[in-house]
Each structure stands twice: as structure tokens, then as C-alpha cells.
Design an enzyme around this catalytic site. Sequence first.
Site, PDB file in Angstrom:
ATOM      1  N   CYS A  88       0.848  -1.193   0.000  1.00  0.00           N
ATOM      2  CA  CYS A  88       0.000   0.000   0.000  1.00  0.00           C
ATOM      3  C   CYS A  88       0.884   1.244   0.000  1.00  0.00           C
ATOM      4  O   CYS A  88       1.786   1.371   0.825  1.00  0.00           O
ATOM      5  CB  CYS A  88      -0.897  -0.025   1.237  1.00  0.00           C
ATOM      6  SG  CYS A  88      -1.898   1.465   1.427  1.00  0.00           S
ATOM      7  N   CYS A 136      -8.231  -5.673  -9.732  1.00  0.00           N
ATOM      8  CA  CYS A 136      -7.794  -4.647 -10.678  1.00  0.00           C
ATOM      9  C   CYS A 136      -7.400  -3.415  -9.857  1.00  0.00           C
ATOM     10  O   CYS A 136      -8.266  -2.710  -9.339  1.00  0.00           O
ATOM     11  CB  CYS A 136      -8.941  -4.358 -11.640  1.00  0.00           C
ATOM     12  SG  CYS A 136      -8.490  -3.328 -13.022  1.00  0.00           S
TER      13      CYS A 136
END
Length: 163
Positions: free
Chosen positions: A81, A152
Site C-alpha cells: 500500500c 484490478c
Amino acid sequence: MSYQRLTRSALLAGLGAAVGTLALAVRHARAAGEKFEVSLSDDEWRRRLNPSRYEILRHEGTEPPRSSPLEYEHRRGIYSCAGCNLGLFSSTTKFESGTGWPSFYAPLPNAVRTKADYALIEQRNEVHCRRCGGHLGHVFDDGPKPTGLRYCMNGLALLFTPK
């Protein structure tokens, strides 16, 4: 006749904007109820992230297709992240989806959470970081085996660390 068309167009445009605004408000209300280990104020996120990453991670934006170098990354490593550096995906689960965004068939254990997203009227499943709540992208059920899923992801929501 042109007055009727203009009125219909204006009505439809206004309705579309209202639905989009309502969907965004519902998403933010839902996200506000979640608790995350990394929790910063909006100003702190704005200072921590560049404007493009801030828009994607904190306001559920989407980068243009084929704009991320991570779509073309083929080395072994971990995708984390960009908001809190939590490992999210292994390169071993990455595949070429042809969609224009980095795609994976499975996240690392205990890395992501999903929630219903109605921003485009029909339901999609939004994917966010379980530690900071940063928006990553969406998951679809048209991926390869073994999971049949396609995560995605926005490349700007990710950092890549090669092994």
C-alpha cells in the site's frame, strides 16, 4: 422541440450528478464507520501523499488505464500500500489482464478488505487496504484460476519492492 431536448438533457445531467453525489456520500459514510490501525486526518494524508496518490487512496479516484509502470512490472517482489506500506500482493499472483491496470488473482492473507461500491449505479466490489483504508481498486469475478478473481488495482495505490 429543442427546448424539450435541452430540458431532458439538463434533467438527465442533473439526475446523474445527484446520483453520483449521493453514491459518494454513502461510500464516505460507510467508510467513516470503519476503524483502521493507521488513521490520519485529511490534512495529514494530503501532506504524506502526492496529489495523484491522495486522490486515489483517499477519494477513490482512478488513474488512466496503461499509465502505471507497475502494469508492466515483471520482477518478483511484493506490492504494498502506498499509504501505509502494508504488503498487499505477491508478484506470483500478478497476471496480464489486458485492462490497463495491474491485476492479481489473490491478495496476501489479511491484507485487503472489500465493500460494495455503487458509484456507477450497478454494484462493484471496492478493494481497500485493511490497515489504512486506502482505496486500491476493485475486484471482479472474471480472473484466472485458481481463484477466478481479478483484483484490478491502481498502480499509484501501490509500491513495488523487488526481491
